[in-house]
Scaffold this motif. Structure first.
Motif, PDB file in Angstrom:
ATOM      1  N   PHE A  27      -4.404  11.757  13.615  1.00 40.83           N
ATOM      2  CA  PHE A  27      -3.866  12.024  12.273  1.00 40.83           C
ATOM      3  C   PHE A  27      -3.448  10.694  11.631  1.00 40.83           C
ATOM      4  N   PRO A  28      -4.412   9.925  11.145  1.00 41.09           N
ATOM      5  CA  PRO A  28      -4.104   8.580  10.633  1.00 41.09           C
ATOM      6  C   PRO A  28      -3.124   8.567   9.465  1.00 41.09           C
ATOM      7  N   GLU A  29      -3.161   9.543   8.575  1.00 40.97           N
ATOM      8  CA  GLU A  29      -2.253   9.542   7.432  1.00 40.97           C
ATOM      9  C   GLU A  29      -0.810   9.742   7.881  1.00 40.97           C
ATOM     10  N   ILE A  30      -0.606  10.694   8.835  1.00 37.66           N
ATOM     11  CA  ILE A  30       0.748  10.923   9.339  1.00 37.66           C
ATOM     12  C   ILE A  30       1.215   9.684  10.109  1.00 37.66           C
ATOM     13  N   GLU A  31       0.275   9.079  10.866  1.00 31.06           N
ATOM     14  CA  GLU A  31       0.616   7.875  11.613  1.00 31.06           C
ATOM     15  C   GLU A  31       1.076   6.767  10.659  1.00 31.06           C
ATOM     16  N   ARG A  32       0.395   6.626   9.517  1.00 33.46           N
ATOM     17  CA  ARG A  32       0.756   5.587   8.555  1.00 33.46           C
ATOM     18  C   ARG A  32       2.160   5.826   8.004  1.00 33.46           C
ATOM     19  N   ASP A  33       2.472   7.087   7.674  1.00 36.81           N
ATOM     20  CA  ASP A  33       3.813   7.408   7.155  1.00 36.81           C
ATOM     21  C   ASP A  33       4.886   7.105   8.211  1.00 36.81           C
ATOM     22  N   TYR A  34       4.608   7.425   9.457  1.00 37.23           N
ATOM     23  CA  TYR A  34       5.597   7.190  10.496  1.00 37.23           C
ATOM     24  C   TYR A  34       5.831   5.702  10.704  1.00 37.23           C
ATOM     25  N   VAL A  35       4.734   4.933  10.782  1.00 35.30           N
ATOM     26  CA  VAL A  35       4.858   3.481  11.007  1.00 35.30           C
ATOM     27  C   VAL A  35       5.619   2.832   9.853  1.00 35.30           C
ATOM     28  N   GLU A  36       5.319   3.272   8.617  1.00 37.86           N
ATOM     29  CA  GLU A  36       6.016   2.740   7.455  1.00 37.86           C
ATOM     30  C   GLU A  36       7.504   3.074   7.504  1.00 37.86           C
ATOM     31  N   ALA A  37       7.813   4.304   7.932  1.00 30.96           N
ATOM     32  CA  ALA A  37       9.217   4.713   8.005  1.00 30.96           C
ATOM     33  C   ALA A  37       9.988   3.840   8.993  1.00 30.96           C
ATOM     34  N   ILE A  38       9.418   3.565  10.147  1.00 31.85           N
ATOM     35  CA  ILE A  38      10.084   2.730  11.145  1.00 31.85           C
ATOM     36  C   ILE A  38      10.241   1.303  10.618  1.00 31.85           C
ATOM     37  N   ARG A  39       9.193   0.814   9.956  1.00 35.31           N
ATOM     38  CA  ARG A  39       9.267  -0.558   9.430  1.00 35.31           C
ATOM     39  C   ARG A  39      10.359  -0.670   8.357  1.00 35.31           C
ATOM     40  N   PHE A  40      10.418   0.296   7.448  1.00 36.99           N
ATOM     41  CA  PHE A  40      11.450   0.269   6.413  1.00 36.99           C
ATOM     42  C   PHE A  40      12.837   0.344   7.043  1.00 36.99           C
ATOM     43  N   ALA A  41      12.978   1.191   8.086  1.00 35.11           N
ATOM     44  CA  ALA A  41      14.282   1.340   8.722  1.00 35.11           C
ATOM     45  C   ALA A  41      14.712   0.052   9.397  1.00 35.11           C
ATOM     46  N   GLU A  42      13.756  -0.619  10.027  1.00 31.20           N
ATOM     47  CA  GLU A  42      14.088  -1.886  10.684  1.00 31.20           C
ATOM     48  C   GLU A  42      14.545  -2.920   9.662  1.00 31.20           C
ATOM     49  N   ASN A  43      14.033  -2.828   8.425  1.00 30.52           N
ATOM     50  CA  ASN A  43      14.416  -3.756   7.352  1.00 30.52           C
ATOM     51  C   ASN A  43      15.569  -3.188   6.518  1.00 30.52           C
ATOM     52  N   GLU A  44      16.174  -2.091   7.049  1.00 27.96           N
ATOM     53  CA  GLU A  44      17.313  -1.444   6.402  1.00 27.96           C
ATOM     54  C   GLU A  44      16.993  -0.946   5.005  1.00 27.96           C
ATOM     55  N   LEU A  45      15.734  -0.647   4.767  1.00 24.70           N
ATOM     56  CA  LEU A  45      15.314  -0.006   3.512  1.00 24.70           C
ATOM     57  C   LEU A  45      15.282   1.511   3.773  1.00 24.70           C
ATOM     58  N   TYR A  46      16.489   2.069   3.904  1.00 22.84           N
ATOM     59  CA  TYR A  46      16.600   3.429   4.417  1.00 22.84           C
ATOM     60  C   TYR A  46      16.073   4.498   3.467  1.00 22.84           C
TER      61      TYR A  46
END
Length: 600
Positions: free
Chosen positions: A511-530
């Motif tokens: 599920f590449p689209e869901i994978e992209r959303d998840y990876v983006e969410a983790i990246r934003f969280a790591e950069n405190e872009l909650y």
């Protein structure tokens, strides 16, 4: 008299049987044979004293009206009398014929010597021819009548009187054309009658198989004769009973208690009056052994327990009055009590194991355990199970009413007493109770209390690694509460734990689209872009169904969802979400549900 059929007339009856006959002259079939006048009747009959026999017979008929044996004797007396009367008529007819011939000759002699000689010659020839024809006519009628009587007797299976009539026919005309056939039939029937009596004697001696073989040969030779068909049925039953008795004894010697019970009960089913001391003793012992086996088996099913209860009743019915089986009776009572105890426990356990259990069913299960505990008050383990069952009933009632706190209290009480009680049902209900409480207090804004309840549910979920959906849902709900309470870092920490515990990256390869959303969410969280992270993580949750495997489960109205969910590695919350249900823990309609799970 027809004395060939066994037991028709028995002159050797005892004095006791005579007394019985006097007291019951009509109602009892064998009372006649005990009457002294009946013995006299037989003596007169056998000596040929027919007048005396008829006098005694008339007296007996008054005492035994319409008695079949007296009717048979009367018929035979009448037949013999008719035969003699016929013979006398023949003799009288001959005398009258001779007298007429003599008178005619005398008249012709007076007329003249020459005329008399000529007349005598022609007249004698003429008269002799007429007499012979008259005699032939008379004999033909008599023989036809006698033949009919003989045939009737043969058809009724009474060869002895038939043979006597046949002999009379032979005296009248030895060349009568029906004599050979009648003689052959009578001789054949006499032989069969002799075989019949032999078979009865063998049956009286207990030689049932030999008697059966003879009866069968008679039936084959002449079907429907006498009561042979009934005798065959009786002998076959006795032979089968003997076979069952032998099988039961053999099974007892080999220790096959079920075989003993099956064989001996089959014999009793054919004839409940079978009174074999060895059978009784061995059958009682077999019942005892089977009941002991049921008591000793920890996993005995309800059917076996109910059968064992039946064994008790059957065994007690076999025990005679007196002290011969007192020890067995005591042991039977002990085993019966133990079986009832196990039966009540089994009935309770079966209810507790039912995934569709209701509050009423749980109440019945507690009552069964209470009855079991009353039978064995010294069984401390059983008393403990009863206390836990009562706590389970109280907790289940609170759970169904979604009254979470008292439900949690009851289930914690059970787990502290016996964590394995009812195969962990208390832990399953406790997880759902904590989860429900967490959702309930979070909706009221009591976030700290909600997280505390959900963390308790999380700890229980860690103990059930087969059900990944439990841990995933409780951790995501904790993340939601942290987000709502303004703690985004804690929220995404909870979210990340939830996804890592189900190996999210391996599952998202398809599920590449869901994978992209998840990876983006983790990246934003790591950069405190909650906010951006939360937007992406919600997109993942919106498509989370893609990670589920579904089962279709048919449910009935009133069933609790908790065990349906647990048996399918799912949760009540997940079932409600997928099926758009209002959030109850009990099904309010019957139908088919989609039950999601995360494959392990």
């Amino acid at each position: 008299m027809d004395t060939s059929l066994k037991d028709e007339f028995d002159p050797n009856e005892t004095e006791a049987s005579k007394a019985v006959g006097e007291e019951f002259p009509v109602d009892q079939p064998r009372a006649l044979s005990s009457d002294p006048d009946y013995v006299k009747l037989n003596e007169h009959f056998q000596k040929g004293e027919k007048d005396l026999a008829m006098m005694v017979l008339n007296a007996l008929e008054k005492r035994y009206p319409d008695h079949p044996e007296l009717q048979k004797i009367k018929e035979e007396l009448q037949l013999k009398s008719s035969v003699k009367e016929l013979a006398k008529k023949i003799e009288k007819g001959e005398k009258r014929t001779h007298r007429r011939e003599f008178l005619n000759l005398a008249i012709f002699a007076v007329i003249g010597t020459i005329i008399a000689i000529a007349a005598f010659y022609f007249a004698s020839r003429f008269l002799l021819s007429g007499a012979l024809e008259e005699q032939v006519d008379q004999n033909t009628g008599q023989l036809t009548s006698l033949q009919s009587q003989a045939e009737q007797l043969l058809a009724r299976g009474r060869p002895q009187p038939a043979a006597e009539i046949i002999e009379t026919m032979r005296e009248i005309n030895p060349n009568w054309e029906a004599l050979p056939e009648l003689t052959e039939r009578a001789e054949t029937l006499l032989g069969l009658e002799e075989d019949y009596n032999q078979a009865l004697t063998l049956a009286d001696q207990g030689e049932n198989a030999e008697a059966l073989a003879i009866f069968q040969s008679i039936e084959a030779a002449q079907p429907g004769l006498w009561d042979v068909h009934n005798q065959i049925a009786a002998m076959e039953e006795k032979v089968q009973i003997n076979t069952f008795l032998e099988q039961g004894s053999a099974a007892f010697q080999s220790g096959d208690w079920a075989g003993v019970i099956s064989a001996y009960e089959s014999a009793l089913a054919l004839d409940p009056s079978v009174n074999d001391p060895r059978m009784r003793k061995q059958l009682i012992q077999a019942y005892l052994n089977e009941m002991s086996s049921v008591v000793e088996n920890e996993n005995t099913l309800l059917d076996a327990l109910e059968s064992a209860e039946d064994y008790y009743c059957r065994a007690v019915a076999l025990i005679p009055q007196g002290g011969e089986f007192s020890a067995q009776r005591t042991r039977l009572d002990e085993l019966n009590t133990a079986i009832k105890e196990k039966k009540y426990i089994r009935m309770a356990r079966d209810i507790f194991a039912d995934p569709y259990q209701t509050v009423g069913m749980v109440g019945s299960a507690v009552n069964y355990l209470r009855q079991a505990a009353s039978l064995n008050p010294r069984n401390t383990s059983l008393q403990g199970d009863l206390q836990n069952a009562q706590a389970y009933r109280d907790g289940f009632q609170s759970f169904v009413a979604m009254n979470w706190e008292p439900a949690i209290e009851s289930f914690n009480q059970i787990l502290s007493s016996n964590s394995g009680f009812l195969q962990g049902h208390a832990a399953v209900l406790l997880y759902e109770s904590y989860f429900g409480l967490g959702k309930q207090v979070a909706a009221s804004g009591l976030y700290e209390d909600a997280v505390q309840a959900l963390e308790a549910a999380e700890n229980l979920a860690y103990d059930d690694r087969d059900n990944l959906l439990k841990l995933f849902q409780v951790q995501t709900l904790i993340g939601d509460i942290f987000w709502q309470s303004g703690e985004p870092a804690a929220a995404f920490s909870a979210y990340q734990d939830a996804f890592e515990n189900i190996n999210i990256m391996d599952r998202l390869e398809a599920f590449p689209e869901i994978e992209r959303d998840y990876v983006e969410a983790i990246r934003f969280a790591e950069n405190e872009l909650y906010e951006d992270a939360h937007e992406n993580i919600q997109a993942v949750f919106d498509n989370i169904d893609a990670l589920y495997t579904f089962s279709e489960v048919t449910v009935s109205d009133g069933a609790s969802l908790v065990f349906i969910a647990n048996n399918n590695n799912s949760t009540i919350n997940a079932i409600n979400q997928v099926n758009n249900l209002p959030g109850d823990v009990v099904v309010t309609f019957g139908g088919t549900l989609q039950v999601p799970r995360i494959e392990n």
